[in-house]
Design a protein around this motif. Structure first.
Motif, short mmCIF file in Angstrom:
data_model
loop_
_atom_site.label_atom_id
_atom_site.label_comp_id
_atom_site.label_asym_id
_atom_site.label_seq_id
_atom_site.Cartn_x
_atom_site.Cartn_y
_atom_site.Cartn_z
N VAL A 140 -11.35 -3.98 -1.27
CA VAL A 140 -10.00 -3.65 -0.83
C VAL A 140 -9.93 -3.76 0.70
O VAL A 140 -10.77 -3.22 1.41
CB VAL A 140 -9.60 -2.22 -1.25
N GLU A 193 -7.24 -0.58 -7.55
CA GLU A 193 -8.69 -0.73 -7.39
C GLU A 193 -9.40 -0.55 -8.73
O GLU A 193 -10.27 -1.35 -9.11
CB GLU A 193 -9.21 0.27 -6.36
N SER A 222 -0.65 -0.56 -6.81
CA SER A 222 -0.92 -0.41 -5.38
C SER A 222 -2.43 -0.31 -5.22
O SER A 222 -3.18 -0.39 -6.19
CB SER A 222 -0.24 0.84 -4.82
N GLU A 223 -2.88 -0.07 -3.99
CA GLU A 223 -4.33 0.06 -3.81
C GLU A 223 -4.86 1.32 -4.50
O GLU A 223 -6.04 1.40 -4.84
CB GLU A 223 -4.68 0.07 -2.32
N LEU A 226 -6.62 -6.86 -2.76
CA LEU A 226 -7.66 -6.48 -3.72
C LEU A 226 -8.30 -7.75 -4.24
O LEU A 226 -7.62 -8.64 -4.77
CB LEU A 226 -7.08 -5.67 -4.87
N ALA A 230 0.84 -1.19 0.00
CA ALA A 230 0.00 0.00 0.00
C ALA A 230 0.88 1.25 0.00
O ALA A 230 2.08 1.20 0.25
CB ALA A 230 -0.93 0.00 1.21
N ALA A 252 -1.99 -4.18 1.04
CA ALA A 252 -3.35 -4.09 0.51
C ALA A 252 -3.72 -5.41 -0.15
O ALA A 252 -2.91 -6.06 -0.81
CB ALA A 252 -3.47 -2.96 -0.50
#
Length: 268
Positions: free
Chosen positions: A201, A189, A184-185, A263, A149, A261
């Motif tokens: 998430v 996403e 990354s987040e 997902l 993250a 993170a």
């Protein structure tokens, strides 16, 4: 050439030697909730699913599932011949295949679960890989990505950034940090939603507590940017990093925060 270029990634993961240094650092100095229990919680496997682990490295994750009695098909995929060879030697009960994330050698709808753990930030074309992941999942099949993250190990990278003006050879380490931003987040996403239609998430917060600068230096030296250094350059850069790290240990151990993170998507 950046630290996240295909050539650099191939060199870094030709064997599991450098990766093992980083894995063992997290195991030895990690505090707080562990990654594996959280992965198991989110996947909630019954034990009979066909599972594909993309970017499996030395195969530890599917190998662990097999050792714990998972009955369904377990397959690990990695682009590195060295990683696949090591995985086959270590976990003979798991199927390992050499392939890229965007060209998986499996028919449509082959798997119930697909995992991509700390690997999508190394993939040149993340959207293409995610489309491929969805293709090999059965309707209702589940996808889980694990990634760093925003702000992951920020305290460590701040120290490196302090040294870079005096030691420009360290700039490659910051390139490694930037590579994580590929997935990354923050952007992941939207990428997962585009491939799967929806995304969930979740986060896991923990830390590393280092007792001295030495394991920090060993961790950094396992990375591509410092692997290239030899002789006097390596000694000088190491000494500069050690000087920058020293003040952080005046009151004992140094805590470096980690945020991971998760997902998740479901194949429609």
């Amino acid at each position: 050439m950046t630290a996240n270029s295909p050539a650099e990634v191939a060199a870094q993961y030709a064997t599991d030697r450098n990766l093992r240094v980083r894995i063992e650092t997290h195991e030895r100095y990690g505090v707080g909730p562990g990654l594996e229990p959280r992965v198991d919680e989110l996947l909630a496997l019954r034990g009979d699913e066909a599972l594909l682990d993309v970017g499996t490295g030395p195969g530890d994750f599917p190998g662990r599932l097999h050792a714990q009695g998972h009955r369904g098909r377990l397959v690990g995929v990695d682009l590195s011949p060295g990683m696949v060879e090591r995985a086959r030697e270590t976990y003979p009960g798991v199927e390992f295949v050499r392939a890229g994330a965007d060209a998986l050698p499996f028919p449509d709808a082959s798997f119930d679960v697909l995992t991509a753990r700390h690997m999508l930030y190394h993939v040149p074309d993340v959207p293409a890989a995610l489309v491929e992941f969805a293709r090999v999942l059965r309707p209702g099949g589940r996808f889980l990505a694990v990634t760093n993250a925003a702000g992951y190990m920020a305290e460590l990278w701040d120290v490196v950034a302090e040294v870079v003006p005096d030691e420009p050879l360290l700039a490659g380490l910051l390139d490694s940090r930037a590579g994580s931003a590929v997935f990354s987040e923050q952007n992941g996403e939207g990428l997962v939603r585009a491939a799967f239609g929806d995304v969930r998430v979740d986060f896991l917060d923990s830390a590393l507590v280092f007792p001295s600068p030495e394991p920090v230096l060993t961790y950094l030296e396992s990375m591509t940017a410092l692997q290239h250094l030899t002789g006097e350059d390596r000694r000088r850069v190491r000494a500069a990093l050690e000087r920058a790290l020293a003040p952080h240990f005046c009151a004992g151990g140094w805590r470096v925060s980690k945020r991971v993170a998760f997902l998740r998507g479901v194949r429609s």
